[in-house]
Scaffold this active site. Sequence first.
Site, PDB file in Angstrom:
ATOM      1  N   HIS A 184     -54.428  14.472  -5.015  1.00 26.97           N
ATOM      2  CA  HIS A 184     -53.602  13.021  -4.751  1.00 26.97           C
ATOM      3  C   HIS A 184     -55.145  12.294  -4.574  1.00 26.97           C
ATOM      4  O   HIS A 184     -55.017  11.109  -4.442  1.00 26.97           O
ATOM      5  CB  HIS A 184     -52.690  13.064  -3.888  1.00 26.97           C
ATOM      6  CG  HIS A 184     -51.206  13.597  -4.118  1.00 26.97           C
ATOM      7  ND1 HIS A 184     -50.389  14.248  -4.462  1.00 26.97           N
ATOM      8  CD2 HIS A 184     -49.806  12.369  -4.426  1.00 26.97           C
ATOM      9  CE1 HIS A 184     -49.749  14.626  -4.888  1.00 26.97           C
ATOM     10  NE2 HIS A 184     -48.852  13.501  -5.019  1.00 26.97           N
ATOM     11  N   GLN A 192       0.701  -1.401   0.312  1.00 25.25           N
ATOM     12  CA  GLN A 192      -0.128   0.031   0.222  1.00 25.25           C
ATOM     13  C   GLN A 192       0.293   1.173   0.171  1.00 25.25           C
ATOM     14  O   GLN A 192       0.339   2.081  -0.435  1.00 25.25           O
ATOM     15  CB  GLN A 192      -1.275   0.185   1.760  1.00 25.25           C
ATOM     16  CG  GLN A 192      -1.976  -0.769   1.030  1.00 25.25           C
ATOM     17  CD  GLN A 192      -3.206  -0.905  -0.174  1.00 25.25           C
ATOM     18  OE1 GLN A 192      -3.526   0.178  -0.226  1.00 25.25           O
ATOM     19  NE2 GLN A 192      -2.827  -1.990  -0.870  1.00 25.25           N
ATOM     20  N   ASP A 202      -5.984  -7.149  -6.051  1.00 31.55           N
ATOM     21  CA  ASP A 202      -5.920  -5.849  -6.772  1.00 31.55           C
ATOM     22  C   ASP A 202      -5.460  -6.288  -8.266  1.00 31.55           C
ATOM     23  O   ASP A 202      -6.513  -5.537  -9.077  1.00 31.55           O
ATOM     24  CB  ASP A 202      -4.211  -5.707  -6.337  1.00 31.55           C
ATOM     25  CG  ASP A 202      -4.173  -4.020  -5.387  1.00 31.55           C
ATOM     26  OD1 ASP A 202      -5.243  -4.126  -5.077  1.00 31.55           O
ATOM     27  OD2 ASP A 202      -3.473  -4.513  -5.396  1.00 31.55           O
ATOM     28  N   GLU A 212      -9.722   0.921   3.627  1.00 35.95           N
ATOM     29  CA  GLU A 212      -9.876  -0.374   2.350  1.00 35.95           C
ATOM     30  C   GLU A 212      -9.763  -1.602   2.166  1.00 35.95           C
ATOM     31  O   GLU A 212     -10.475  -2.259   1.977  1.00 35.95           O
ATOM     32  CB  GLU A 212      -8.988   0.686   1.634  1.00 35.95           C
ATOM     33  CG  GLU A 212      -9.552   0.205   0.357  1.00 35.95           C
ATOM     34  CD  GLU A 212      -7.925   0.860  -0.821  1.00 35.95           C
ATOM     35  OE1 GLU A 212      -6.973   1.713   0.159  1.00 35.95           O
ATOM     36  OE2 GLU A 212      -8.844   1.074  -1.805  1.00 35.95           O
ATOM     37  N   HIS A 213      -8.405  -1.792   2.780  1.00 34.58           N
ATOM     38  CA  HIS A 213      -7.813  -3.653   2.926  1.00 34.58           C
ATOM     39  C   HIS A 213      -7.978  -3.930   4.181  1.00 34.58           C
ATOM     40  O   HIS A 213      -6.694  -2.840   4.577  1.00 34.58           O
ATOM     41  CB  HIS A 213      -7.125  -3.201   1.841  1.00 34.58           C
ATOM     42  CG  HIS A 213      -7.081  -2.998   0.234  1.00 34.58           C
ATOM     43  ND1 HIS A 213      -6.887  -1.958   0.433  1.00 34.58           N
ATOM     44  CD2 HIS A 213      -7.441  -3.321  -0.725  1.00 34.58           C
ATOM     45  CE1 HIS A 213      -6.659  -1.454  -1.190  1.00 34.58           C
ATOM     46  NE2 HIS A 213      -7.378  -2.022  -1.415  1.00 34.58           N
ATOM     47  N   HIS A 267       1.735   2.822  -3.181  1.00 36.62           N
ATOM     48  CA  HIS A 267       0.754   4.070  -4.080  1.00 36.62           C
ATOM     49  C   HIS A 267       1.298   5.545  -3.932  1.00 36.62           C
ATOM     50  O   HIS A 267       0.922   5.788  -5.146  1.00 36.62           O
ATOM     51  CB  HIS A 267      -0.347   3.455  -3.488  1.00 36.62           C
ATOM     52  CG  HIS A 267      -1.028   2.264  -3.926  1.00 36.62           C
ATOM     53  ND1 HIS A 267      -1.314   2.033  -5.777  1.00 36.62           N
ATOM     54  CD2 HIS A 267      -1.493   0.741  -3.852  1.00 36.62           C
ATOM     55  CE1 HIS A 267      -1.719   0.719  -6.004  1.00 36.62           C
ATOM     56  NE2 HIS A 267      -1.698   0.150  -4.695  1.00 36.62           N
TER      57      HIS A 267
END
Lengths: 431, 431
Positions: free
Chosen positions: B422, B260, B363, B329-330, B263
């Site tokens: 209505h 990670q 991934d 996220e992971h 990135h």
Amino acid sequence: MQRLNSTADDFEAKFARIVDDRRESDAGVARDVQEILAEVRRDGDNTLRNLTMRFDKYALTDDPETWSIGKDRCAAAFEALSDEARGALELAASRIRAYHGGQMPKDRDFRDDANVRLGAKWFPVEAAGLYVPGGRAAYPSSLLMNAIPAKVAGVERLVVCTPTPNGEVNDMVLAAAHLCEIEEIWRVGGAHAVGAMAYGTEKFRPVDVITGPGNAWVAEAKRQLYGVVGIDMVAGPSEILVISDNKSDPDWVAADLLSQAEHDPTSQSILITDDAVFAEMVEDAVDVLCAQLSTKETARKSWDDHGVLIVVEDLLRDAPPLANRLAAEHIELMVDEPDTFFTKIRHAGSAFLGRHTPEAIGDYVAGPNHVLPTGRRARFASGLSVLDFMKRTSFLEADADALAAIGPAAAILADIEGLPAHAASVKVRLK
Amino acid sequence: MQRLNSTADDFEAKFARIVDDRRESDAGVARDVQEILAEVRRDGDNTLRNLTMRFDKYALTDDPETWSIGKDRCAAAFEALSDEARGALELAASRIRAYHGGQMPKDRDFRDDANVRLGAKWFPVEAAGLYVPGGRAAYPSSLLMNAIPAKVAGVERLVVCTPTPNGEVNDMVLAAAHLCEIEEIWRVGGAHAVGAMAYGTEKFRPVDVITGPGNAWVAEAKRQLYGVVGIDMVAGPSEILVISDNKSDPDWVAADLLSQAEHDPTSQSILITDDAVFAEMVEDAVDVLCAQLSTKETARKSWDDHGVLIVVEDLLRDAPPLANRLAAEHIELMVDEPDTFFTKIRHAGSAFLGRHTPEAIGDYVAGPNHVLPTGRRARFASGLSVLDFMKRTSFLEADADALAAIGPAAAILADIEGLPAHAASVKVRLK
């Protein structure tokens, strides 16, 4: 009100203008909301106090009772309902609950050919905030339509924010809150209420998802907070498209058109038919019924400004393509064989099939949600559902053999993408 | 890098700061993007021409060939792949396709006790726009992860926008585009590309949904256009949380944390373990591996600035509650019985169970989507799926008897809400 004929030379230009007209204006609203949200974030409850005094002329004091409405008061409002009203509310709630129960997504958990375990688990969010407008747009039905999907999804904490201008509360809304077992009701409205639910304040614990209708400021606040919390779709003015042959009762069609028009001057009601004489009969019926409505001022303005009568040559051939371009929130198919038409409809929030299905039963008691995509957003958006209050965790599990089967390809791609640690994390396990 | 111990007095304060730190900054970006989008809306292709020259030093001329990349060129890029690369890409595509195929929602069509026909029909959107970043973040895997769910959903028109700085294209991305049968690839990037896809220009037909990763300007453009089009979740910096006992190989854990970290400098890698000595071994292994990476500069900065080692007393008791607050996220569960832990995890984008399941296989090749909620958004958001490219039309149908059964309740509620048209639309049919 505009009259269009599909065989006229200028039809395409006129129709395109209707499709492009979003009836939404946000000049200035975005900036205002930005400032309000920043203030709520910075100054919390103090901002809520100030803005509630400014907009609602209502004092949030050091007495906690001024901030919220207790469950006792909601229970009392429910008890005070007439049998008729209580029965109607309970029928609506039970039918909405049943329909949304069928939306619950299924978890997945399986092994594939490479013996990789794969799946997905769904969970409800922990807390949802429901915005309920004050004043004349305070609809108990909206509370049911927002709260019940959240409850069905399994959301533990349901928070309502609603403005109480001059301290006035709407007892029908409180009764509906009792029926939906709402835990917290805050007497705060506007963009600042949305900000308080998203960011939290001294008094507000933040929520995960915010839904519910509101004015332009509320809608813009939700839009700006998208990503801080989940929200339902950005909502604009209501719409109905009625497709009818000349065998329908013009009074029925007129009532349906006006049932959207009475919501707001920016609402839009459109009829597509294949009979010019029938279109005129509907037009006359609209005039007659409209004059009798307590909502005539709003309905008249909406119809005059945004109403459209479209006459086409061949209803089955011509109406569905036009309907798909309009991607209306509501579409009624008032024909003998509505399914023949419905199979040609791709873009619509909700469809009402046949002559005995007025849109209004969908607003209240049919079961499907009445929070639907407006402003042509049915091209890409759906009505509110339990999914708006849930989220999914995907998962995978490999053992040494499974990793040996699919790992090398991952390492190759990681190397190609110039991500050596990704590749290493696989290779180190394959040694 | 921070070291935390759950028994320390200041643990809660330090941990809360980590949970609250979004690692996102948008000062100035929102305003810039607002101006760019307004310019695209006003001046269409001309704006694209100007901004592409300014940002990418690439000339979009009167020659249409300068604007887009043809299918022939993509096919050639695919043919030019090594057998190894082509095989890896094809394995990834087929596994992603299979997993997402299982996400297809089912239509509903039934009659309930009151003989009301109710249901919902799902449709794909007509057109989706996929943003593919240029330069070093141009990942073929991202193209697969965005395009395949759209294809599986049944989207007819897939449009890619990607910047080509100085005219340079990424052949791996073109090869992936060939594999995904992308119809249009435009050599335009940035917020203006997102605006062009949403609003349309002379050359761009607008799309309905826009997905795909991008820099802060691209992400902000998507956020601002939410409601004009559908978008995937607002994405922030990547995260991984590894929960590991001391029986895992420290080198494996280190590689996963760095996968990670490499990135982006704003990425975050966190380890929770119950053994302080093991934590130190992982720390050492991170240092050793990091020094060997071609991405060491990024990985080092991410680890130094945002890396966290947390030592807890009892892994099964203490780690899951912390994990749920991080809503990463992971999440990797590197323990003997990962399911025991997984049943306690409620908030996570994707979970990787056991010691042989490095996040990197998710991934690329495992099948589930790698577009996942970041920045604690797993509390309310899900990874990309076919549902992001589809929408639902609810429908109902009543005959005279069914309307007689449920209509009166609708009329009562409409009257209570002060909406007489209505009520009239129901009553007129009950006469």
